[in-house]
Enzyme design. Structure first.
Site, PDB file in Angstrom:
ATOM      1  N   CYS A  60     -57.061 -53.527  13.439  1.00  0.00           N
ATOM      2  CA  CYS A  60     -57.076 -53.216  12.009  1.00  0.00           C
ATOM      3  C   CYS A  60     -56.823 -51.738  11.730  1.00  0.00           C
ATOM      4  O   CYS A  60     -56.313 -51.385  10.663  1.00  0.00           O
ATOM      5  CB  CYS A  60     -58.410 -53.627  11.407  1.00  0.00           C
ATOM      6  SG  CYS A  60     -58.738 -55.403  11.475  1.00  0.00           S
ATOM      7  N   PHE A  94     -58.932 -63.716   8.509  1.00  0.00           N
ATOM      8  CA  PHE A  94     -57.607 -63.101   8.543  1.00  0.00           C
ATOM      9  C   PHE A  94     -56.563 -63.841   7.712  1.00  0.00           C
ATOM     10  O   PHE A  94     -56.551 -65.069   7.630  1.00  0.00           O
ATOM     11  CB  PHE A  94     -57.123 -62.970   9.990  1.00  0.00           C
ATOM     12  CG  PHE A  94     -57.960 -62.024  10.802  1.00  0.00           C
ATOM     13  CD1 PHE A  94     -58.160 -60.722  10.381  1.00  0.00           C
ATOM     14  CD2 PHE A  94     -58.572 -62.446  11.968  1.00  0.00           C
ATOM     15  CE1 PHE A  94     -58.945 -59.849  11.113  1.00  0.00           C
ATOM     16  CE2 PHE A  94     -59.356 -61.578  12.718  1.00  0.00           C
ATOM     17  CZ  PHE A  94     -59.549 -60.280  12.291  1.00  0.00           C
ATOM     18  N   HIS A 148     -60.742 -49.588   4.954  1.00  0.00           N
ATOM     19  CA  HIS A 148     -60.267 -50.893   5.428  1.00  0.00           C
ATOM     20  C   HIS A 148     -61.373 -51.925   5.225  1.00  0.00           C
ATOM     21  O   HIS A 148     -62.467 -51.784   5.780  1.00  0.00           O
ATOM     22  CB  HIS A 148     -59.878 -50.837   6.898  1.00  0.00           C
ATOM     23  CG  HIS A 148     -59.652 -52.194   7.492  1.00  0.00           C
ATOM     24  ND1 HIS A 148     -58.556 -52.955   7.181  1.00  0.00           N
ATOM     25  CD2 HIS A 148     -60.407 -52.940   8.338  1.00  0.00           C
ATOM     26  CE1 HIS A 148     -58.629 -54.108   7.817  1.00  0.00           C
ATOM     27  NE2 HIS A 148     -59.741 -54.129   8.523  1.00  0.00           N
ATOM     28  N   ASN A 193     -58.549 -60.257   5.243  1.00  0.00           N
ATOM     29  CA  ASN A 193     -58.294 -59.144   6.155  1.00  0.00           C
ATOM     30  C   ASN A 193     -56.916 -59.351   6.781  1.00  0.00           C
ATOM     31  O   ASN A 193     -56.729 -60.261   7.587  1.00  0.00           O
ATOM     32  CB  ASN A 193     -59.386 -59.102   7.227  1.00  0.00           C
ATOM     33  CG  ASN A 193     -59.231 -57.928   8.179  1.00  0.00           C
ATOM     34  OD1 ASN A 193     -58.157 -57.349   8.311  1.00  0.00           O
ATOM     35  ND2 ASN A 193     -60.304 -57.581   8.860  1.00  0.00           N
TER      36      ASN A 193
END
Length: 393
Positions: free
Chosen positions: A168, A220, A312, A345
């Site tokens: 990430c 994800f 993030h 994500n």
């Protein structure tokens, strides 16, 4: 000898930009296939033919609820999964199929995001001098960067750099590299593109799976983000969005088992420790204090609520812990929360979505918006990437 040294200094000075690097334009893109998070457990267990695992499905439903997501986007559809049954079991024979899908889809999705950024930048794609592509979805060379350069019509002599399997934090890593390239190559215009497809991590649930095994399936999503970076933005129409003041990377000692990304026979595996949010909270402020020295000159070092934040959003849990550890007002992480809710994500691409949402909000706020801020990414290791940013008005 003195004349030679003077000449070398002159050459070096002529090669480098006079001002700091800045983000000049941002673009993002997602596949069209959207799945609502509340419907995802039923979808996931149906398409993987595992509806008989009722107890595991209930566990997965709880996990999906606590992630803070509302929807995600995927390139793969039920038709794609049905055409490649090996993808569901993570068998070694399916690895080539996964990479073949990515080889075609990744450049196209990346080009969609990059084309938006280039249009907003206002100059032709042939003015791009450097290309940085980050992805956790493939392990080939040449890969998405070559297909992307072809689709965009970049010059044959564009300098290409590829980051693979950096997790990430790779979005921040790519921007850090772009800063160095822009400042050390006068006139350079660097295109950063992060593209992620979860087809390489998608697999069916199995009896006995733990939260750690299921987390990637619950978190994800697919997406691509692009940023044009350059220093000395004097070309007509160029508008710096964020000046890139300083950048750093820190590895938290003894953190190797918190987060891992690896390529195996069945695809790419991402192992996430269940206590990762707590671990982030315990270490985040120390990393930020070490990285925020550039803010001391302006008297805002350590005054976290005086800054804007592009963090993030690994999950809602991580954002909650960061907010608490730094004593942040709820609005400070609102851009990150919006992105993780609307897209999930997307690994390296996620932070570019956050930057786009942050800039949109800042333009609405006008003079009320904070002038200085921090870009923060989390990656394998456990690695913390940081960048001090200055927002232009």
């Amino acid at each position: 000898m003195a004349t030679t040294l003077a000449t070398l200094r002159e050459i070096r000075r002529a090669q480098r930009a006079d001002g700091p690097a800045a983000m000049l334009a941002i673009g993002t893109a997602n596949p069209t296939n959207c799945v609502l998070q509340e419907e995802f457990p039923d979808y996931y267990f149906r398409v993987t033919n595992k509806e008989h695992l009722t107890d595991l499905k209930e566990t997965f439903k709880k996990l999906c609820r606590i992630t803070g997501l509302e929807k995600r986007f995927f390139h793969h559809t039920e038709a794609v999964l049905n055409a490649h049954p090996g993808l569901l079991d993570g068998t070694s024979s399916a690895l080539d199929a996964r990479l073949d899908i990515v080889a075609k889809a990744a450049p196209e999705l990346a080009a969609s995001a990059a084309a938006k950024a280039i249009t907003r930048w206002g100059r032709p794609a042939t003015d791009i001098t450097h290309l940085i592509v980050s992805t956790n979805s493939e392990a080939r060379s040449p890969g998405a960067e070559l297909g992307l350069a072809t689709l965009l019509g970049l010059r044959p002599d564009v300098c290409r750099t590829v980051l693979q399997l950096n997790g990430c934090a790779a979005g921040c890593t790519a921007l850090r590299l772009a800063k160095d390239l822009a400042e050390n190559n006068r006139g350079a215009r660097v295109l950063v593109v992060c593209v992620e497809l979860t087809i390489t991590t998608f697999r069916a649930p199995h009896e006995g799976d733990s939260f750690g095994t299921l987390i990637p399936q619950a978190l994800f999503g697919d997406g691509a983000g692009a940023v044009v970076v350059g220093a000395d933005a004097t070309h007509p129409g160029e508008r710096p969005l964020f000046e890139m003041v300083s950048a750093s990377q820190a590895l938290v000692p003894g953190s190797e088992k918190q987060l891992n990304v690896r390529l195996g026979e069945g695809g790419i595996d991402i192992d996430i420790a269940f206590n990762l949010p707590k671990f982030v909270a315990q270490n985040i402020e120390r990393c930020l204090l070490d990285a925020s020295g550039a803010l001391a000159v302006n008297g805002v070092e350590g005054k976290w609520n005086d800054l804007f934040w592009a963090v993030h959003p690994g999950s809602r849990g991580i954002l909650d812990r960061v907010e608490s550890a730094l004593g942040l007002e709820p609005r400070k992480l609102a851009p990150s929360r919006t992105v993780v809710s609307d897209y999930g994500n997307m690994l390296s691409a996620t932070v570019i979505f956050v930057l786009e949402e942050l800039r949109r909000r800042m333009d609405e706020e006008g003079d009320k918006a904070a002038e200085w801020g921090m870009l923060v990414g989390f990656g394998p290791g456990f690695t913390v990437e940081t960048m001090v940013l200055h927002a232009t008005k």
